[in-house]
Structures are given as C-alpha cells and as structure tokens.
Scaffold this active site. Structure first.
Site, PDB file in Angstrom:
ATOM      1  N   GLU A  60      -8.398  -6.131   5.564  1.00  0.00           N
ATOM      2  CA  GLU A  60      -7.694  -7.464   5.211  1.00  0.00           C
ATOM      3  C   GLU A  60      -6.842  -8.458   6.095  1.00  0.00           C
ATOM      4  OE1 GLU A  60      -5.551  -5.552   2.040  1.00  0.00           O
ATOM      5  OE2 GLU A  60      -7.109  -4.812   1.013  1.00  0.00           O
ATOM      6  N   TYR A  79       0.859  -1.115  -0.157  1.00  0.00           N
ATOM      7  CA  TYR A  79      -0.031  -0.127   0.052  1.00  0.00           C
ATOM      8  C   TYR A  79       0.870   1.102   0.035  1.00  0.00           C
ATOM      9  CZ  TYR A  79      -4.647  -2.064   0.670  1.00  0.00           C
ATOM     10  OH  TYR A  79      -5.597  -2.731   0.170  1.00  0.00           O
TER      11      TYR A  79
END
Length: 394
Positions: A135, A95
């Site tokens: 997640e 990310y």
C-alpha cells in the site's frame, strides 16, 4: 519469514476458527467499533449491516490460514485488497488496531491458549507487513505521478448529467485548478462525503466511466433504493459543490496488447468500468465487442454514445439485451435480444482463443457470464471481472 512452528499451529487451528463462522467476524467488528468508534468513518457501515464485509473478512482469514505456507497463492487477493485500502487511506497504525481486536476476538470466543495466540499474532504481523509495504508503494506511485497526490484532494463538481432514469454522471475538476493524474481504464475513484445529515463520514468507490482526461474525472452512479450515498449524490450534490477524492486505484483494468481482441460484458451500472475501457479502445488494432444487458430503454445509459462509437469504428461492435422491454422499445433498433445475456447468440464473434473478456455487473449476472465463458472453453487467464463492494469468487 514465518516460523515452521507458527505455520503448524495456524494450520492446525484454522479448522476451529473456520467452524466459528460468521460469529467470529460479527464479534470482531462489534468489539472494534465499540473500542475504536472512529473507524466507523472509514468502514462502509451499509456493508456491515448486510453482512458483506463480515463475509469478506471471514473468507480472507480462512484463505490466509489455509495458504500460510504458500503466500504466493494470496498475491492476487493482496493486490485487490491493497488497492481498495489505499482508496480508504488505510494506515499502518490501523493494522495494529485491527490485529489487536482480531487476536482478542479469537481469545474471547475460543480461549485457545497463549501459544496459539502468539502464533496467530506472528502470522497476522507478517500479512500486515505485506499489505503495508504494498500500500505504501501504491501511495508513492500515486503521489509521484504528474497531477498525482497522496491522501485526499478537493475537487469541484463541474457537470452533472442524467444518463438514464437511474444513472447520473458526475464530472469533477481539481479545486486548485491543477491537472489530474492518469489512470488505467477500469479503475475507480474513492469519494469522501461528510454532509451534516450523515452520522459518519461515508467513503465509496465508483468506477471512472471515461478514458483518462488531463483535467477532470467522470464517475457514473446508479441511484440505489435506500442507498444513502447514491441518493445524496443524485438529489443533493449540485454543480459548484466540492468533495474530497482519493487518487484512482483498482486492480481491474484494461491490460492487453493493441493486437489482442477484447469483449466487454456488462449489466446495469456495471457498464461504468467497461465504458472507460471502450472509450480507450477506439484506436485498438483488433476487434472490440460491447455486450450490455439492462432492464429496458429507460434504464439504458450511454446508448447513443456507444452506438456512435460502433458506427464510427469498424473494429467496434455493440449488442444489447433488454430483460423486460417497454412497449416503446423497438427490437433491432433500441435492443438486439430480449432476456438474459446469452453468449451463444454472438458465438461467432467469440471464436478467437486470444480474446480477453472483461465483465462487471450484479454477482448473479457475473456468475451467469462466467459459466458461459467456461462452457466456451475460454482460458481462465483471459477472464477478468470486477465486483462492486467486497470481492466474491465466481
């Protein structure tokens, strides 16, 4: 929480970003793959070539910017994307990489100034944390299940069955001899392939095509013309070969009480998630309608299996459409109707307002089905669908 100043700046600059259009995401991916080529082992490069992934990212950026002051509106999309990310084993560090290239892309294309870049950076950080948190929860849930795992796990192909001229089923058993975790009918597996002939690792998601079992998983794959992975599976993968699998995931799954009627609608290989649902509905207490469309008898997978279920269980019915029947296809025996699915033909089965509809197939087919369901006054909450590949709003 996002500061009000950041919200104001992002919403004010969102139209400028939107006007950049596909140019923005094309520049982003080119930049990221040049600086971090290792990510080519994660991203589906076929979706890069056809533009689907670029379109999906652009739509996601615009949706986030437009709803930055109402993040609750994004939660359904977050859930869908988070499940897909776990099948790719996306990490928090990745990310950071994506965020860096996104901000650099905005700077290089738009030169908006540091204040704007800081605002978009803060906004991205908040959204990234939402995904990372969700997640991680999915990773933990998969790991803690009986027979579950985190990351990838080695499986052996124990059975390969041709279901039609274009669809073949693959049944995998854990190489360690252990059990497999449960899943929700409609979910998919992530399969990781690294044959010598592939330039990059290829990761694909394929719907599980049976009800949950304790010791194996089955997927059913259509051979796509020019499809690198599907043709490898059909032509090269043989019984005894091993693959790496990620745990089942996906936000498209059967989720109704036993007394709620269900209609399952599919076209082509879109029957795989709905077949898993049908397999799990044999003891359902309400009616179950199976509506399937395919080209003709040579493409009709699982015909005998579905017909056997419909004959055996009074609450299950099956109706089939062939778009272009072969000379050997028999009306009323091999198929019921010719042409595209027309729900008016079975309207008498669909009158219960409590009925839930699950459908999957090519995007054009699903748009056709969604339009008909709306015309039948079906409530939006009762409509559920799955796109193979990047998600599209019907």
């Amino acid at each position: 929480m996002i500061s009000q100043q950041t919200i104001d700046i992002v919403k004010a600059t969102a139209p400028v970003v939107a006007e950049t259009g596909p140019k923005l995401t094309a520049h982003f991916y080119e930049r990221m793959f040049n600086h971090n080529p290792e990510l080519k082992d994660i991203f589906n490069m076929s979706n890069q070539r056809n533009g689907d992934q670029r379109e999906a990212l652009f739509n996601a950026i615009c949706a986030y910017a437009n709803n930055i002051d109402n993040l609750a509106a994004l939660l359904p999309a977050v859930e869908k994307i988070a499940h897909k990310h776990t099948s790719f084993m996306i990490t928090a560090e990745q990310y950071q990489i994506v965020g860096g290239h996104l901000l650099a892309t905005i700077d290089e294309l738009l030169s908006p100034g540091q204040e704007v870049l800081d605002a978009w950076g803060e906004a991205y950080g908040v959204l990234a944390n939402v995904f990372i948190t969700r997640e991680e929860a999915i990773y933990q849930e998969n790991e803690e299940k009986t027979g579950g795992w985190r990351g990838t796990r080695e499986f052996t192909l124990i059975e390969k069955t041709q279901e039609s001229d274009v669809i073949t089923s693959f049944t995998f058993k854990p190489a360690d001899g252990g059990t497999v975790s449960n899943f929700k009918p409609g979910q998919y597996l992530g399969i990781y392939l690294t044959p010598d002939a592939f330039e990059f690792q290829e990761i694909r998601q394929y719907s599980l095509s049976s009800a949950p079992r304790t010791d194996n998983y089955r997927i059913s794959v259509k051979r796509e013309e020019g499809g690198k992975v599907s043709n490898y599976l059909h032509n090269e993968l043989t019984v005894g070969d091993t693959v790496q699998l990620a745990a089942p995931a996906g936000d498209f799954f059967l989720d109704v009480p036993a007394t709620t009627p269900v209609t399952l609608i599919s076209a082509g290989v879109g029957l795989t998630p709905t077949l898993s649902m049908l397999d799990a509905l044999t003891e359902h207490q309400a009616s179950v309608h199976w509506l399937h469309a395919t080209e003709n008898g040579s493409h009709h997978a699982f015909k005998d299996y579905v017909n056997t279920l419909a004959d055996k269980y009074d609450h299950i019915s099956a109706t089939t459409w062939y778009r272009e029947p072969l000379a050997t296809d028999r009306p009323a025996e091999d198929f019921d109707y010719q042409g595209m699915i027309d729900l008016k033909a079975v309207a008498s089965q669909l009158i219960d307002p409590a009925m839930h509809y699950y459908f999957c197939g090519p995007v054009g087919f699903m748009q056709h089905v969604a339009k008909q369901l709306i015309e039948l006054d079906v409530q939006e909450d009762n409509i559920h669908y799955e796109c193979f590949g990047p998600h599209k709003v019907l």
